[in-house]
Design a protein around this motif. Structure first.
Motif, PDB file in Angstrom:
ATOM      1  N   TRP A  32       7.031   7.642   4.748  1.00  0.00           N
ATOM      2  CA  TRP A  32       5.900   7.468   3.856  1.00  0.00           C
ATOM      3  C   TRP A  32       5.452   8.815   3.298  1.00  0.00           C
ATOM      4  O   TRP A  32       5.534   9.831   3.968  1.00  0.00           O
ATOM      5  CB  TRP A  32       4.718   6.859   4.607  1.00  0.00           C
ATOM      6  CG  TRP A  32       4.915   5.441   5.043  1.00  0.00           C
ATOM      7  CD1 TRP A  32       5.614   5.018   6.130  1.00  0.00           C
ATOM      8  CD2 TRP A  32       4.417   4.270   4.414  1.00  0.00           C
ATOM      9  NE1 TRP A  32       5.570   3.653   6.221  1.00  0.00           N
ATOM     10  CE2 TRP A  32       4.835   3.168   5.181  1.00  0.00           C
ATOM     11  CE3 TRP A  32       3.630   4.047   3.280  1.00  0.00           C
ATOM     12  CZ2 TRP A  32       4.510   1.860   4.851  1.00  0.00           C
ATOM     13  CZ3 TRP A  32       3.305   2.741   2.953  1.00  0.00           C
ATOM     14  CH2 TRP A  32       3.745   1.664   3.726  1.00  0.00           C
ATOM     15  N   VAL A  34       2.148  10.792   2.336  1.00  0.00           N
ATOM     16  CA  VAL A  34       0.779  10.649   2.810  1.00  0.00           C
ATOM     17  C   VAL A  34      -0.102  11.749   2.240  1.00  0.00           C
ATOM     18  O   VAL A  34       0.312  12.903   2.155  1.00  0.00           O
ATOM     19  CB  VAL A  34       0.737  10.708   4.360  1.00  0.00           C
ATOM     20  CG1 VAL A  34      -0.686  10.592   4.864  1.00  0.00           C
ATOM     21  CG2 VAL A  34       1.621   9.640   4.965  1.00  0.00           C
ATOM     22  N   ALA A  47      -1.219   6.135   1.749  1.00  0.00           N
ATOM     23  CA  ALA A  47       0.190   6.188   2.118  1.00  0.00           C
ATOM     24  C   ALA A  47       1.007   5.360   1.133  1.00  0.00           C
ATOM     25  O   ALA A  47       0.631   4.245   0.783  1.00  0.00           O
ATOM     26  CB  ALA A  47       0.388   5.652   3.528  1.00  0.00           C
TER      27      ALA A  47
END
Length: 130
Positions: A32, A34, A47
């Motif tokens: 992810w 972030v 995210a």
């Protein structure tokens, strides 16, 4: 059913900053992207998971987590999908103007987002209780 927004209260002995750091590391280690902003008793974390179809269909959404530290060792977490209502509109336009194939792609994407939100909230509970 919590479609547009989910809310959980985590019981924890950890600080909000520690929870955000652990959750951020978990997300990054699972592919992810972030970004977050942590204040004293509030934090926002966004995210986004990248994939080959992102930007072509309604798959460019990001999950937004809002954390609020409460008294008694609790952290309230609200999570929702950014741009979801806009994406429903895009899906309708895609179906009307382009092809019915987009409905086959977008609706499962929205359902997938719901599944992922629940999975990530479970992971947050695990992080908070460790």
């Amino acid at each position: 059913m919590e479609i547009f927004k989910k809310e959980r209260v985590l019981e924890t002995t950890k600080s909000l900053d520690d929870i955000i750091k652990s959750f951020t590391n978990y997300l990054i280690n699972n592919g992810w992207k972030v970004q977050s902003n942590v204040q004293q008793d509030k934090a926002i974390l966004q995210a986004q998971k990248f994939g080959i179809l992102r930007g072509l269909i309604a798959a460019d959404r990001a999950l937004t987590f809002v954390f609020t530290a409460e008294s008694g060792g609790q952290v309230k977490v609200d999570v929702g999908v950014g741009r979801l209502l806009g994406d429903i509109t895009i899906t309708a336009i895609e179906v009307l103007l382009l092809s019915e194939i987009f409905i086959v792609i977008d609706i499962p994407e929205i359902a997938w987002s719901d599944h992922v939100e629940k999975e990530l909230l479970n992971e947050l509970q695990t992080i908070a209780s460790q």
